[in-house]
Design an enzyme around this catalytic site. Structure first.
Site, PDB file in Angstrom:
ATOM      1  N   GLY A  28     -12.533  -4.051   1.168  1.00 54.87           N
ATOM      2  CA  GLY A  28     -13.884  -3.608   1.513  1.00 54.87           C
ATOM      3  C   GLY A  28     -14.430  -2.628   0.498  1.00 54.87           C
ATOM      4  O   GLY A  28     -15.579  -2.723   0.067  1.00 54.87           O
ATOM      5  N   GLY A  45      -7.136  -7.143   1.068  1.00 54.65           N
ATOM      6  CA  GLY A  45      -5.839  -7.005   1.724  1.00 54.65           C
ATOM      7  C   GLY A  45      -5.122  -8.335   1.854  1.00 54.65           C
ATOM      8  O   GLY A  45      -3.939  -8.455   1.509  1.00 54.65           O
ATOM      9  N   LYS A  82     -15.269 -14.995   6.407  1.00 52.56           N
ATOM     10  CA  LYS A  82     -16.672 -14.903   6.828  1.00 52.56           C
ATOM     11  C   LYS A  82     -17.638 -14.765   5.664  1.00 52.56           C
ATOM     12  O   LYS A  82     -17.571 -13.815   4.892  1.00 52.56           O
ATOM     13  CB  LYS A  82     -16.857 -13.719   7.778  1.00 52.56           C
ATOM     14  CG  LYS A  82     -16.347 -14.012   9.175  1.00 52.56           C
ATOM     15  CD  LYS A  82     -16.420 -12.796  10.058  1.00 52.56           C
ATOM     16  CE  LYS A  82     -17.835 -12.459  10.473  1.00 52.56           C
ATOM     17  NZ  LYS A  82     -17.897 -11.206  11.251  1.00 52.56           N
ATOM     18  N   ARG A 118       0.819  -1.217   0.000  1.00 59.21           N
ATOM     19  CA  ARG A 118       0.000   0.000   0.000  1.00 59.21           C
ATOM     20  C   ARG A 118       0.851   1.265   0.000  1.00 59.21           C
ATOM     21  O   ARG A 118       0.460   2.283  -0.576  1.00 59.21           O
ATOM     22  CB  ARG A 118      -0.935   0.000   1.210  1.00 59.21           C
ATOM     23  CG  ARG A 118      -2.138  -0.905   0.982  1.00 59.21           C
ATOM     24  CD  ARG A 118      -3.056  -0.940   2.163  1.00 59.21           C
ATOM     25  NE  ARG A 118      -4.359  -1.470   1.798  1.00 59.21           N
ATOM     26  CZ  ARG A 118      -5.241  -1.940   2.669  1.00 59.21           C
ATOM     27  NH1 ARG A 118      -4.962  -1.940   3.953  1.00 59.21           N
ATOM     28  NH2 ARG A 118      -6.399  -2.402   2.252  1.00 59.21           N
TER      29      ARG A 118
END
Ligand code: ADP
Ligand code: MG
Length: 401
Positions: free
Chosen positions: A378, A354, A204, A39
């Site tokens: 996200g 990520g 998840k 990043r």
């Protein structure tokens, strides 16, 4: 939305430019060392262009999730050092976010200099739900500069003071990274070349149900691996032992499977172990044979083959979420195999997330083999869901730089 080039054309020499960057890199817990500087490197094109043009650059960024107060464990100090190394200049770190030290140091900047502000999440106002509270911090941040550049793609889905409110207070443009990410996402959403295959993994299923719902009507195949595949396998009636299972999502996964027919492709075999450990003995079983006392921690070799076949014919691919617990050597093969198949795609291949991006680098795969490796998991998922992202919406409205 105005671009960095528009701003450069206007001239920035001697102007103070506040850049919101995404420098949220993973740190090794015990040593505090940066384990993946992807990043930071992705933020260089914007920062370098501004320096070259003689701007006085003030960088705001967050790191981790401090609890709205200074916490040395989340200081941007190691990031300032790495950023300085990569830019080839000294990058001092302010002692606060937008307080006395930040003000004094900003005032002392020369043309082409870069200052990093301390972790914006050291101020509770950054992430506050209260507009006035965020506004107070945004006022102070805006006071440090004449122009705002948003280059923090990984944070554009957040309505945070340094992402959203500050853009209401200063003339603003999108940075190079934001522009690149948007360009790629647009290619994924507007008439993607077919077959269009999406691979989803990670932990998840509840995090990703919204994106699955949104993508299902648009994709030719949705390949599901990672911890989230077990809720789907349970919906098909398989026992999943002690694997990750979100019992309250089984019905939803069942409905999605019924709606999607053969478009959702699930693993056919999994690598199981009794515990999360790099030394543990593993067994590979078909999905209808997961032992009650074991956890599925990676997809098996026949699944890699099956996913590879689907990816082999694809012309557009989006991959988010590792296929297994790639952090541990015995459970890396699934992620490696799928990452290689995605890299080999003849067409546009995009990696988002990520952990997925970190996996590509950690497994020693060639980053250049991918069409694009997104810095924002996200943010890209929310974009693909079709949601409005506050940090982007605010750039297209009101004041122009
Ligand atoms: P990304 O950051 O790329 O969006 P996620 O954050 O959704 O990905 O998921 C990454 C995590 O999922 C990794 O830490 C990985 O260990 C975990 N994971 C993958 N497969 C499994 C599994 N079978 N069981 C438990 N965790 C898993
Ligand atoms: Mg993640």
């Amino acid at each position: 939305m105005r671009s960095l080039d528009d701003l450069l054309a206007e001239g920035v020499s001697g102007r103070r430019v506040l850049v919101r960057a995404d420098l949220n890199v993973p740190l090794e817990k015990s040593t505090g060392e940066i384990t993946d500087d992807g990043r930071i490197r992705a933020s260089l094109p914007t920062l370098q262009a501004l320096r070259d043009a003689g701007a006085r650059v003030v960088v705001a960024a967050h790191l981790g999730r401090p609890k709205g107060a200074p916490d040395p464990q989340y200081s941007l100090a190691p990031v300032a050092v790495r950023l300085g190394d990569l830019l080839g200049t000294d990058v001092p770190l302010a002692g606060d976010v937008a307080g006395d030290d930040a003000r004094a140091r900003t005032g002392a900047l020369g043309d082409g200099d870069v200052l990093l502000l301390e972790n914006v999440r050291f101020e509770a106002a950054e992430t506050s739900k209260d507009d006035a509270e965020r506004g107070g911090l945004a006022d102070r941040l805006a006071g440090l500069a004449d122009v705002y550049v948003d280059d923090a793609f990984g944070a554009v889905h957040r309505k945070h003071a340094s992402v959203y409110d500050v853009a209401l207070r200063l003339p603003h443009v999108a940075g190079r990274l934001v522009a690149t990410e948007l360009d790629v996402l647009t290619r994924l959403t507007q008439d993607p070349e077919r077959p269009y295959v999406v691979v989803l993994g990670g932990s998840k299923v509840s995090d990703k149900l919204a994106v699955i719902e949104a993508l299902l009507p648009k994709v030719d195949r949705l390949l599901v691996g990672g911890g989230m595949c077990f809720t789907f396998l349970a919906a098909q009636g398989h026992g999943v032992g002690r694997s990750l299972l979100e019992a309250d999502q089984v019905d939803t996964c069942g409905r999605l499977l019924a709606e999607a027919g053969e478009r959702i492709v699930l693993p056919v075999d999994v690598v199981c172990a009794p515990e999360f450990s790099a030394e543990v003995e593993t067994t590979t079983v078909p999905v209808d044979g997961i032992p009650d006392d074991q956890m599925g921690l990676d997809v098996g070799p026949r699944t890699v083959e099956s996913f590879g076949r689907e990816l082999g014919g694809a012309r557009t691919v989006f991959w988010n979420g590792p296929m297994g617990v790639f952090e541990l050597a015995p459970f890396q093969a699934g992620t490696r195999g799928v990452a290689q198949a995605v890299a080999a795609v003849d067409g546009l291949s995009v990696v988002g997330g990520g952990d997925s991006a970190a996996a590509v680098r950690q497994l020693g795969l060639d980053e250049a083999a991918y069409g694009h490796i997104s810095t924002g998991g996200g943010a890209s998922l929310e974009y693909l869901e079709g949601r409005e992202l506050p940090g982007l919406a605010v750039l297209t409205e009101r004041g122009e730089a």
